[in-house]
Design a protein around this motif. Structure first.
Motif, PDB file in Angstrom:
ATOM      1  N   TRP A 178       0.845  -1.189   0.000  1.00 43.28           N
ATOM      2  CA  TRP A 178       0.000   0.000   0.000  1.00 43.28           C
ATOM      3  C   TRP A 178       0.878   1.235   0.000  1.00 43.28           C
ATOM      4  CZ3 TRP A 178      -4.693  -1.425  -1.020  1.00 43.28           C
ATOM      5  CH2 TRP A 178      -5.127  -2.687  -0.615  1.00 43.28           C
ATOM      6  N   ASN A 214     -11.957   2.081  12.188  1.00 40.96           N
ATOM      7  CA  ASN A 214     -13.387   2.195  12.520  1.00 40.96           C
ATOM      8  C   ASN A 214     -13.733   1.344  13.742  1.00 40.96           C
ATOM      9  OD1 ASN A 214     -14.053   4.004  10.494  1.00 40.96           O
ATOM     10  ND2 ASN A 214     -14.472   2.379   9.008  1.00 40.96           N
ATOM     11  N   LEU A 257      -8.244   0.823   7.555  1.00 46.40           N
ATOM     12  CA  LEU A 257      -9.462   1.610   7.753  1.00 46.40           C
ATOM     13  C   LEU A 257     -10.493   0.837   8.566  1.00 46.40           C
ATOM     14  CD1 LEU A 257      -9.787   3.217   4.220  1.00 46.40           C
ATOM     15  CD2 LEU A 257      -9.019   4.312   6.330  1.00 46.40           C
ATOM     16  N   LYS A 258     -10.584  -0.468   8.333  1.00 46.66           N
ATOM     17  CA  LYS A 258     -11.521  -1.290   9.090  1.00 46.66           C
ATOM     18  C   LYS A 258     -11.143  -1.314  10.571  1.00 46.66           C
ATOM     19  CE  LYS A 258     -11.592  -5.801   8.814  1.00 46.66           C
ATOM     20  NZ  LYS A 258     -11.709  -7.167   8.274  1.00 46.66           N
ATOM     21  N   ASN A 259      -9.852  -1.465  10.849  1.00 46.14           N
ATOM     22  CA  ASN A 259      -9.392  -1.465  12.244  1.00 46.14           C
ATOM     23  C   ASN A 259      -9.578  -0.096  12.884  1.00 46.14           C
ATOM     24  OD1 ASN A 259      -8.672  -4.151  12.209  1.00 46.14           O
ATOM     25  ND2 ASN A 259      -6.565  -3.731  11.602  1.00 46.14           N
ATOM     26  N   ASP A 271      -4.283   5.255   4.499  1.00 45.88           N
ATOM     27  CA  ASP A 271      -5.679   5.485   4.133  1.00 45.88           C
ATOM     28  C   ASP A 271      -6.078   4.782   2.840  1.00 45.88           C
ATOM     29  OD1 ASP A 271      -4.078   7.155   2.677  1.00 45.88           O
ATOM     30  OD2 ASP A 271      -5.501   8.812   2.648  1.00 45.88           O
ATOM     31  N   ASP A 272      -5.111   4.155   2.154  1.00 48.93           N
ATOM     32  CA  ASP A 272      -5.415   3.342   0.977  1.00 48.93           C
ATOM     33  C   ASP A 272      -5.571   1.866   1.329  1.00 48.93           C
ATOM     34  OD1 ASP A 272      -5.299   5.541  -0.653  1.00 48.93           O
ATOM     35  OD2 ASP A 272      -3.216   5.216  -1.244  1.00 48.93           O
ATOM     36  N   ASN A 273      -5.317   1.520   2.562  1.00 50.10           N
ATOM     37  CA  ASN A 273      -5.356   0.130   3.011  1.00 50.10           C
ATOM     38  C   ASN A 273      -6.705  -0.152   3.668  1.00 50.10           C
ATOM     39  OD1 ASN A 273      -5.029  -2.315   4.316  1.00 50.10           O
ATOM     40  ND2 ASN A 273      -2.929  -1.881   4.953  1.00 50.10           N
ATOM     41  N   PRO A 274      -7.545  -0.981   3.052  1.00 45.17           N
ATOM     42  CA  PRO A 274      -8.872  -1.246   3.629  1.00 45.17           C
ATOM     43  C   PRO A 274      -8.799  -1.910   5.004  1.00 45.17           C
ATOM     44  CG  PRO A 274      -8.647  -2.302   1.465  1.00 45.17           C
ATOM     45  CD  PRO A 274      -7.357  -1.647   1.775  1.00 45.17           C
ATOM     46  N   GLU A 275      -7.799  -2.732   5.229  1.00 44.04           N
ATOM     47  CA  GLU A 275      -7.652  -3.390   6.533  1.00 44.04           C
ATOM     48  C   GLU A 275      -7.376  -2.356   7.624  1.00 44.04           C
ATOM     49  OE1 GLU A 275      -7.951  -6.567   8.947  1.00 44.04           O
ATOM     50  OE2 GLU A 275      -8.143  -6.665   6.774  1.00 44.04           O
TER      51      GLU A 275
END
Length: 100
Positions: A75, A89, A85-87, A79-83
């Motif tokens: 990445w 949130n 962002l999930k953590n 902020d481009d890493n969905p993992e």
């Protein structure tokens, strides 16, 4: 001043090629040993034959890296890493639940 521009451009290319030869690892140098490339760039720099030969044939060139989806496969930013962002949130939800 304008009449010195060609000389300054040749000098800049010459210096850039010389530094590029010195900074290139030995395993990425093609066709000749690195010491020979240094001599060629220094001896034929005034007429740009040495630097042009170095840029065209002397160094292994690969695809540009450093962009998302490049050879690294990583990445670019969090902020481009969905993992990530999930953590993030999840952490925010946990803090909100603690505050209640």
């Amino acid at each position: 001043m304008l009449r010195y521009l060609p000389f300054l451009l040749v000098l800049a290319v010459w210096i850039y090629a010389f530094i590029d030869v010195l900074n290139t690892p030995e395993k990425e140098v093609r066709h000749l040993p690195k010491v020979v490339w240094v001599i060629i760039v220094l001896l034929f720099g005034e007429v740009l034959l040495g630097p042009i030969a170095w840029f065209v044939t002397g160094k292994k060139r690969g695809p540009a890296t450093g962009r998302a989806g490049g050879s690294r496969g990583g990445w670019v930013a969090p902020d481009d890493n969905p993992e990530f962002l999930k953590n993030l949130n999840k952490d925010l939800d946990d803090k909100r639940d603690e505050g209640k």
